[in-house]
Design an enzyme around this catalytic site. Sequence first.
Site, PDB file in Angstrom:
ATOM      1  N   GLU A 168      73.600  26.076   8.286  1.00 31.41           N
ATOM      2  CA  GLU A 168      72.741  26.770   7.320  1.00 31.41           C
ATOM      3  C   GLU A 168      71.402  26.042   7.196  1.00 31.41           C
ATOM      4  O   GLU A 168      71.297  24.870   7.582  1.00 31.41           O
ATOM      5  CB  GLU A 168      73.430  26.832   5.952  1.00 31.41           C
ATOM      6  CG  GLU A 168      73.769  25.461   5.372  1.00 31.41           C
ATOM      7  CD  GLU A 168      73.991  25.494   3.860  1.00 31.41           C
ATOM      8  OE1 GLU A 168      73.150  26.046   3.153  1.00 31.41           O
ATOM      9  OE2 GLU A 168      75.006  24.939   3.416  1.00 31.41           O
ATOM     10  N   VAL A 172      75.549  29.401   2.831  1.00 27.98           N
ATOM     11  CA  VAL A 172      76.779  29.546   3.614  1.00 27.98           C
ATOM     12  C   VAL A 172      77.075  31.024   3.868  1.00 27.98           C
ATOM     13  O   VAL A 172      77.362  31.433   5.005  1.00 27.98           O
ATOM     14  CB  VAL A 172      77.971  28.873   2.883  1.00 27.98           C
ATOM     15  CG1 VAL A 172      79.295  29.235   3.557  1.00 27.98           C
ATOM     16  CG2 VAL A 172      77.777  27.363   2.835  1.00 27.98           C
ATOM     17  N   ASP A 193      80.215  33.589 -12.799  1.00 32.11           N
ATOM     18  CA  ASP A 193      79.505  32.989 -11.667  1.00 32.11           C
ATOM     19  C   ASP A 193      80.464  32.457 -10.601  1.00 32.11           C
ATOM     20  O   ASP A 193      81.036  31.376 -10.738  1.00 32.11           O
ATOM     21  CB  ASP A 193      78.585  31.868 -12.177  1.00 32.11           C
ATOM     22  CG  ASP A 193      77.572  31.436 -11.131  1.00 32.11           C
ATOM     23  OD1 ASP A 193      77.730  31.825  -9.959  1.00 32.11           O
ATOM     24  OD2 ASP A 193      76.620  30.708 -11.491  1.00 32.11           O
ATOM     25  N   ALA A 234      78.986  33.767  -3.716  1.00 30.55           N
ATOM     26  CA  ALA A 234      79.249  34.759  -2.656  1.00 30.55           C
ATOM     27  C   ALA A 234      79.784  34.094  -1.395  1.00 30.55           C
ATOM     28  O   ALA A 234      80.300  34.784  -0.509  1.00 30.55           O
ATOM     29  CB  ALA A 234      77.967  35.524  -2.336  1.00 30.55           C
ATOM     30  N   ASP A 235      79.687  32.767  -1.323  1.00 26.04           N
ATOM     31  CA  ASP A 235      80.246  32.057  -0.158  1.00 26.04           C
ATOM     32  C   ASP A 235      81.727  32.384   0.018  1.00 26.04           C
ATOM     33  O   ASP A 235      82.218  32.505   1.144  1.00 26.04           O
ATOM     34  CB  ASP A 235      80.131  30.528  -0.334  1.00 26.04           C
ATOM     35  CG  ASP A 235      78.699  30.027  -0.249  1.00 26.04           C
ATOM     36  OD1 ASP A 235      77.799  30.834   0.031  1.00 26.04           O
ATOM     37  OD2 ASP A 235      78.498  28.818  -0.478  1.00 26.04           O
ATOM     38  N   LYS A 285      81.215  20.508  -4.392  1.00 21.80           N
ATOM     39  CA  LYS A 285      80.861  19.498  -5.395  1.00 21.80           C
ATOM     40  C   LYS A 285      81.695  19.676  -6.657  1.00 21.80           C
ATOM     41  O   LYS A 285      82.044  20.789  -7.050  1.00 21.80           O
ATOM     42  CB  LYS A 285      79.376  19.600  -5.727  1.00 21.80           C
ATOM     43  CG  LYS A 285      78.491  19.028  -4.642  1.00 21.80           C
ATOM     44  CD  LYS A 285      77.193  18.471  -5.219  1.00 21.80           C
ATOM     45  CE  LYS A 285      76.434  17.678  -4.172  1.00 21.80           C
ATOM     46  NZ  LYS A 285      75.519  18.493  -3.361  1.00 21.80           N
TER      47      LYS A 285
END
Length: 306
Positions: free
Chosen positions: A24, A105, A137, A140-141, A158
Amino acid sequence: MLHPELSSEVAVALANGEPVVAMESTIFSNLGLPSPFNEEALRRCIVAVRAGGAVPAVTAVLDGVARLGIDESEHPRILGVARKVAERDLAVAVGQAWEFGATTVSASVALAAAAGVHVFATGGIGGVHRGAELTGDISADLDALAHQPVITVCAGAKAFLDLSRTLEYLETVGVPVLGWRHDWFPAFYTRSSGLRVAHRVEAADEVAAIFASRSRAQSGILLTAPIPEADELDASVLDGLLQQALDDCVAAGVTGAAVTPFVLARISQATAGRSIPANLALAENNARVAAEVAVAIARGARSRAS
Ligand code: PSU
Ligand code: MN
């Protein structure tokens, strides 16, 4: 469907069935790592992919063109100021001819899949955010991993995310989560989140065999490689910093796609000297593992063809 424009090196590699590793551009842009470390990250990842016997293919939108494979002469462009491009934004970035759209991503695996690239390396994936039951939230990855036929190699996600819900979500949408010679879902700067991965793998050939055996052709796999031991950070120091970064985000009223870049910038300010070397080391390690897997997949495809 959107097909990326290939660099000549990537086009030749794909035509010859040679291994390619997509990457990416968000992590190399101003949205990911501060200068000059973004440049070091890009260089080390590219060197690691090549050393592993694969061709690197960075994704981006440049002057309104979706790209897979960026020649060295254009590297300065992807180290610059970017607009973030998730999968849904690809059409907008192309339709409106954005100067530099940095792919996340989700956008990268979509472009990789469209070109027939099976392996993608990154640092950490997006996930389910803490408090997602209120904000909704969810990166979309995660759905992109479920719907694009690509193996994503990452160091987990993370710890400012809700890692437990992230793993639950991946289970729900049907993404196998594999641990590279490791039993635990990594938490980016640290080797373990304390949460187990569903399956452990020991070798690249094993990953290639799993990829070849998926029940749905249009689905991906998440391969998690923990940060090398020597580069790991101390979890107890990180926890307080991550919480502070999240509190600052709420106080600043930041929402939506801006949340992740905001929190990343806060963490990097607060941990400066220590987090950046760790980030570079894990990204390089993922690139190395991804190259190994890409080589194994190309070898498997050749032996099936002969
Ligand atoms: N996590 C990191 N570094 C990053 C990102 C995530 O440690 O640079 C970037 C990746 O591009 C990832 C994106 O795909 O953030 C996820 O953003 P969001 O949470 O808005 O889906
Ligand atoms: Mn989000």
